[in-house]
Scaffold this active site. Structure first.
Site, short mmCIF file in Angstrom:
data_model
loop_
_atom_site.label_atom_id
_atom_site.label_comp_id
_atom_site.label_asym_id
_atom_site.label_seq_id
_atom_site.Cartn_x
_atom_site.Cartn_y
_atom_site.Cartn_z
N LEU A 88 52.60 121.32 41.92
CA LEU A 88 52.35 120.05 41.08
C LEU A 88 50.84 119.34 41.00
CD1 LEU A 88 54.95 118.27 43.58
CD2 LEU A 88 55.41 119.22 41.26
N CYS A 89 50.05 120.46 40.15
CA CYS A 89 48.63 120.11 39.97
C CYS A 89 48.55 120.69 38.46
CB CYS A 89 47.82 120.74 40.81
SG CYS A 89 48.08 122.35 41.50
N GLY A 90 49.67 120.54 37.61
CA GLY A 90 49.15 121.12 36.49
C GLY A 90 49.20 122.90 36.14
#
Length: 287
Positions: A88-90
């Protein structure tokens, strides 16, 4: 058109997602401040120490050469890929994996390549290459100089034994919350700067000798260099996650507003149909 119950359920689902992403954004923002302060304070010391080591190493000759400065034919290459334990950090982790694969398939296609991964996201994907020889996912459980220093010492020992002829560290360098720069930095051997580029007008007196200073400081410099890379990656992770969750929250807000508009239109159409049915029934009775 979907019925009103389905739209209400979608609105509730999107609103719940929006609350989660907003909370994750705030958590990452709080952690980013601490991580950013740590790497900002560390960089000047680490960079100056590296420059000092390179300067002194360039002045050593013959038997005074350190094992970590030995240049050998590049037959065996070790790549240290630094990712995160969570997603969930691109594109934070994907960029490191892509760069690592590029090094394997292009830059070092003719060499034997081994991998060491720091971070679960990297090890989960790169294990398919069959080149991983070390996994250090637990380092983020208690990130400190000592834990990273043990990894650095193991790499240094293997290099000194000529197990590897070159070591490359791949990580995200922190620039700001929205920008992380993928780096593939040479780690070993230490390349001594030329005397022309490192010459100084100052006249230093070394106590003890230059060789003793280099032999004592070089291992510390290498540990600090790897620790800086991990710290850089750690700050970059929170910056990337904060940015990704900010965009996700904005997208969820936009989708929720669109769903509310669709719900209101559907509700208005349903009410209009009910009124028409009532009017039609009344006219039928009067007729």
């Amino acid at each position: 058109m979907a019925n009103l119950k389905e739209i209400r359920n979608r609105i509730a689902s999107v609103s719940s997602t929006m609350q989660i992403t907003s909370a994750m954004k705030m958590v990452s923002a709080a952690k980013l401040k601490k991580a950013q302060d740590a790497i900002t304070a560390m960089r000047p010391y680490a960079n100056t120490l590296t420059e000092l080591i390179q300067n002194l190493s360039s002045q050593l000759e013959g038997d005074n050469q350190n094992p970590y400065t030995q240049l050998r034919e590049k037959k065996n290459v070790l790549i240290v890929a630094i990712t995160s334990n969570r997603g969930l950090c691109g594109a934070f982790n994907a960029n490191i994996i892509k760069k690592t694969r590029q090094l394997i398939s292009e830059d070092y296609a003719n060499q034997k390549v081994s991998l060491i991964t720091i971070g679960k996201k990297g090890s989960e994907v790169l294990e398919k290459t069959g080149k991983i020889e070390g996994v250090f996912d637990a380092v983020y459980d208690d990130l400190n100089y000592e834990s990273v220093g043990k990894i650095a010492q193991e790499i240094m020992d293997q290099f000194a034994l000529a197990t590897y002829d070159e070591v490359i560290v791949v990580y995200n360098r922190f620039k700001n919350a929205a920008t992380q720069i993928v780096q593939a930095e040479p780690y070993l051997p230490i390349v001594a700067e030329s005397n022309e580029t490192t010459s100084s007008s100052a006249d230093y007196i070394f106590e003890p000798s230059k060789a003793d200073i280099v032999n004592d400081l070089l291992p510390k410099s290498l540990k600090m260099q790897l620790y800086k890379a991990v710290r850089d990656s750690f700050a970059s992770e929170h910056g990337a996650r904060m940015t990704a969750m900010h965009k996700a929250t904005d997208n969820a807000t936009e989708l929720r507003d669109q769903l509310k508009l669709t719900y209101n239109k559907a509700r208005q159409a349903a009410i209009t149909n009910e009124i028409l049915e009532i009017v039609g029934g009344a006219e039928a009775l009067n007729g």
